[in-house]
Design an enzyme around this catalytic site. Structure first.
Site, PDB file in Angstrom:
ATOM      1  NE  ARG A   1       3.181 -15.459  -4.606  1.00  0.00           N
ATOM      2  CZ  ARG A   1       3.859 -14.314  -4.642  1.00  0.00           C
ATOM      3  NH1 ARG A   1       4.724 -14.036  -3.707  1.00  0.00           N
ATOM      4  NH2 ARG A   1       3.672 -13.457  -5.612  1.00  0.00           N
TER       5      ARG A   1
ATOM      6  NE  ARG B   1       8.944 -13.648  -2.728  1.00  0.00           N
ATOM      7  CZ  ARG B   1       8.499 -13.821  -3.971  1.00  0.00           C
ATOM      8  NH1 ARG B   1       8.525 -12.837  -4.825  1.00  0.00           N
ATOM      9  NH2 ARG B   1       8.023 -14.993  -4.357  1.00  0.00           N
TER      10      ARG B   1
ATOM     11  CG  ASN C   1       2.665  -8.127   7.961  1.00  0.00           C
ATOM     12  OD1 ASN C   1       3.895  -7.995   7.884  1.00  0.00           O
ATOM     13  ND2 ASN C   1       1.826  -7.409   7.220  1.00  0.00           N
TER      14      ASN C   1
ATOM     15  CG  HIS D   1       0.424  -2.397   6.872  1.00  0.00           C
ATOM     16  ND1 HIS D   1       1.098  -2.593   5.679  1.00  0.00           N
ATOM     17  CD2 HIS D   1      -0.411  -1.344   6.667  1.00  0.00           C
ATOM     18  CE1 HIS D   1       0.678  -1.709   4.789  1.00  0.00           C
ATOM     19  NE2 HIS D   1      -0.246  -0.941   5.360  1.00  0.00           N
TER      20      HIS D   1
ATOM     21  CG  LEU E   1      -1.104  -6.828   0.388  1.00  0.00           C
ATOM     22  CD1 LEU E   1       0.245  -7.480   0.663  1.00  0.00           C
ATOM     23  CD2 LEU E   1      -1.021  -5.895  -0.797  1.00  0.00           C
TER      24      LEU E   1
END
Ligand code: GRF
Length: 188
Positions: free
Chosen positions: A63, A89, A105, A107, A142
């Site tokens: 990664r 990813r 991010n 969500h 995550l």
């Protein structure tokens, strides 16, 4: 200078492009990064005259090797903020460390509820009365990290999954530009 990371449709990228062009975000989107050459988001970038960098993750076994290629592109352009907008990813610890507190991010749930790829469907099927949208800084876990903005969306009795998706996306397209604006103005 902002880099937006995408993998798919890019409606959040579009909302950001529009907010920049309306002058609401006083920064430029200098680069769109995609791991998927077929992402419609790339067409949106092209239409807006934004450069893109496309690199498939296939063929990279490690990664951080993949991420390092992206980091080179970010460095070249002196990117100060990474905005994940449907980028499917996980980022390596190395990347996250380098851009600590500079990766956002979005969500489609009220975190910490309904983490993962099927957040809207999971909320819909759970019988919950509300779900929503979260913008957060990214850390090594995550769908986790300091929360910037959150807004709830009611799940009405007669909502279909499609209807709920529509309501969530409408909130996303308002919330993400707002969060990026706060970052750019040094208010986070
Ligand atoms: C959004 O629902 C976002 O919350 C999630 O991925 C989706 C991306 O949609 N992380 P789009 O590509 O911006 O239309």
């Amino acid at each position: 200078k902002i880099a937006v990371f995408v993998s798919g449709n890019g409606t959040n990228l579009q909302a950001l492009i529009d907010a920049v062009s309306r002058g609401e975000i006083k920064a430029g989107i200098s680069l769109v990064v995609s791991n998927n050459k077929d992402a419609f988001a790339l067409t949106r970038a092209r239409n807006a005259g934004i450069e893109s960098f496309v690199l498939s993750h296939k063929g990279f076994e490690i990664r951080s090797d993949y991420d390092r290629e992206i980091m080179k592109e970010l460095e070249k352009r002196d990117i100060g903020l990474v905005v994940l907008a449907g980028f499917m990813r996980l980022l390596s610890p190395e990347f996250i460390k380098k851009y600590q507190n500079r990766i956002l991010n979005i969500h489609p749930s009220v975190l910490p509820s309904f983490k993962g790829t099927h957040a809207i469907k999971d909320a819909f099927e759970s019988g919950a009365k509300e779900t929503g949208v979260t913008v957060h800084f990214v850390d090594e876990e995550l769908d986790h990290g300091p929360i910037v903005l959150q807004e709830t969306v009611r799940i009405e009795k007669n909502d279909t999954l499609e209807k709920l998706e529509e309501k969530i996306h409408a909130v996303e397209h308002k919330l993400y530009p707002m969060a990026v604006r706060l970052f750019v103005e040094g208010k986070l």
